[in-house]
Design an enzyme around this catalytic site. Structure first.
Site, PDB file in Angstrom:
ATOM      1  CE  LYS A   1       4.291   4.522   6.606  1.00 10.07           C
ATOM      2  NZ  LYS A   1       2.483   4.670   7.451  1.00 10.07           N
TER       3      LYS A   1
ATOM      4  CB  ALA B   1       4.230   9.196   6.054  1.00  5.19           C
ATOM      5  N   GLY B   2       4.506   7.711   3.393  1.00  2.00           N
ATOM      6  CA  GLY B   2       5.360   6.282   2.429  1.00  2.00           C
ATOM      7  C   GLY B   2       4.441   5.385   1.558  1.00  2.00           C
ATOM      8  CB  THR B   3       5.519   3.552  -0.845  1.00  4.58           C
ATOM      9  OG1 THR B   3       5.485   3.977  -1.209  1.00  4.58           O
ATOM     10  CG2 THR B   3       5.021   1.464  -1.337  1.00  4.58           C
TER      11      THR B   3
ATOM     12  CG  ASP C   1      -2.357  10.471  12.376  1.00  5.96           C
ATOM     13  OD1 ASP C   1      -3.401  10.919  11.672  1.00  5.96           O
ATOM     14  OD2 ASP C   1      -1.881  10.093  10.630  1.00  5.96           O
TER      15      ASP C   1
ATOM     16  N   GLY D   1       1.035  -0.939   0.452  1.00  6.25           N
ATOM     17  CA  GLY D   1       0.419   0.271   0.047  1.00  6.25           C
ATOM     18  C   GLY D   1       0.776   1.615   0.102  1.00  6.25           C
ATOM     19  NE  ARG D   2       3.239   3.565  -5.090  1.00  8.87           N
ATOM     20  CZ  ARG D   2       2.797   2.624  -5.913  1.00  8.87           C
ATOM     21  NH1 ARG D   2       1.727   1.848  -5.662  1.00  8.87           N
ATOM     22  NH2 ARG D   2       3.881   2.051  -6.436  1.00  8.87           N
TER      23      ARG D   2
END
Length: 415
Positions: free
Chosen positions: A36, A20-22, A130, A16-17
């Site tokens: 991550k 903040a990143g992949t 978050d 997934g993307r």
């Protein structure tokens, strides 16, 4: 195509993307892992890399059945990565998109799991900052819990804090996802453990209703609602559960429960919720927000037949985040609204559950409807007044007696 992450890990496949990143499916010395990989612009920030290393001990020390453990932090050239336990399942956002809303028993069981994880993190001095459905993973391989729920694990601890460096945010920026931000963050106060409770209560509301209590429209309007509006009741849930939600969505941080208290109270309610079906609540339209400077089409106004409704929380707020990704991340940085901006919204106009097509109070659509209604009433009043005057004149004309005949006689002239 496989790529090396540091000297110990290999990333094989993108899971997934996010902003903040992949997230990659990887392999390490002890077997499969999730990696991550943060964005390259983050890895080139030496101040952030230093902060990343400083947080290593705190992140690696978080061990709990309802937390996705961080196994390693990799800083290698342009690679800045968190190596985490691999959870065989899906994230809560994906399930929410598929089912729209959950049965109360399953929703409460999932949130109780997350509250347990938060309690452990808060005891260790770590604030997540978050909490949202994208950061809750569901373990599909474990046994089912109450209401058919899967074990829930909270992930991405520390990502918000790592990105939120003093140089990046100063005192005029806030980091987070608008729908889940506590009022004190919107007002520029430092985040404490209570912000996670507020965000988790927002997630519970969303699992029950299918939409967040203050979401919809421009992010600036969402932030203002967190500060100025009160949460609207959800019909059909026990009063004990509603009072718990209200307490955890309180504007004052000190009024909210601790994570351990929330978990215990939620589990006490599970027998009361057994067998309850998902709530039958109309999802509010997303109204244009004129005062926010950006119009957002109402979800039901121009939607083509057969087109799926866009659910709250599924809209990426960061360029490059794809709604189709299984690990969507709407984490973003926003300006802290000024006090006059926060005071500009109408109080008590939260996105209440209402009949389909009915406008939200205080919205541009509501004002337009009100103006049309007033104009219609005014025109109707004028027409009625004119008709009444004409009727009165006609009636008066018919009923007025004719003037009497002149009864004077002509007398002969006097000679």
């Amino acid at each position: 195509m496989a790529r090396r992450i540091g000297s110990r890990y290999t990333a094989h496949q993108i899971l997934g993307r996010g902003s903040a990143g992949t997230v990659w499916l990887g392999e390490g010395p002890d077997g499969p892992v999730a990696v991550k990989l943060l964005r390259e612009d983050l890895s080139s920030d030496q101040e952030l890399v230093g902060r990343f290393v400083q947080e290593r001990t705190a992140l690696l020390g978080l061990e709990h059945p309802h937390i996705v453990s961080v196994r390693d932090l990799v800083v290698d050239g342009n690679d800045l990565a968190l190596v985490m336990d691999l959870v065989r399942g899906t994230d809560l956002r994906t399930r929410l998109d598929r089912e729209r809303r959950l049965a109360p028993e399953a929703a409460v069981a999932i949130v109780a799991d997350v509250a347990d994880g938060l309690a452990a993190a808060h005891a260790a001095g770590v604030v997540h900052r978050d909490v949202k459905p994208e950061n809750v993973l569901l373990d599909m391989q474990g046994p089912l819990g109450p209401g058919g729920s899967h074990r829930a694990l909270l992930t991405d601890f520390g990502v918000a804090k790592l990105i939120d460096t003093p140089r990046r945010t100063r005192a005029t920026k806030i980091i987070g996802t608008p729908d889940y931000l506590a009022p004190e963050i919107v007002e520029g106060l430092p985040p404490r453990a209570s912000v996670d409770i507020y965000a988790l209560a927002t997630v519970l509301y969303e699992l029950l209703a299918g939409f967040t209590p203050f979401g919809g429209g421009h992010p600036g309007a969402v932030l203002r609602r967190h500060v100025t509006e009160t949460v609207v009741p959800l019909p059909g849930i026990p009063d004990e559960l509603w009072q718990l939600l209200v307490q955890c969505l309180a504007k004052a941080p000190a009024s909210r429960l601790r994570a351990s208290e929330l978990a215990a109270r939620l589990r006490e309610l599970l027998p009361l919720l057994a067998g309850m079906p998902p709530l039958d609540v109309d999802e509010p339209d997303t109204e244009p927000e004129e005062e926010a400077g950006e119009a957002v089409p109402a979800s039901g106004a121009s939607r083509a037949a057969g087109e799926p409704v866009r659910r709250r929380g599924a809209v990426p707020l960061v360029p490059g985040a794809k709604p189709s990704d299984s690990n969507r991340d709407t984490h973003t940085s926003m300006r802290v609204p000024a006090p006059d901006e926060l005071a500009g919204g109408a109080r008590g106009t939260a996105r209440a559950p209402r009949a389909s097509g009915a406008p939200r109070p205080g919205s541009a659509r509501n004002r337009a409807v009100t103006r049309r209604r007033r104009l219609t009433l005014a025109v109707t009043a004028v027409l009625l007044a004119a008709a009444g005057a004409a009727t009165w004149l006609a009636t008066t004309s018919d009923e007025t007696p004719a003037p009497p005949e002149d009864t004077r006689t002509s007398a002969p002239a006097v000679p």
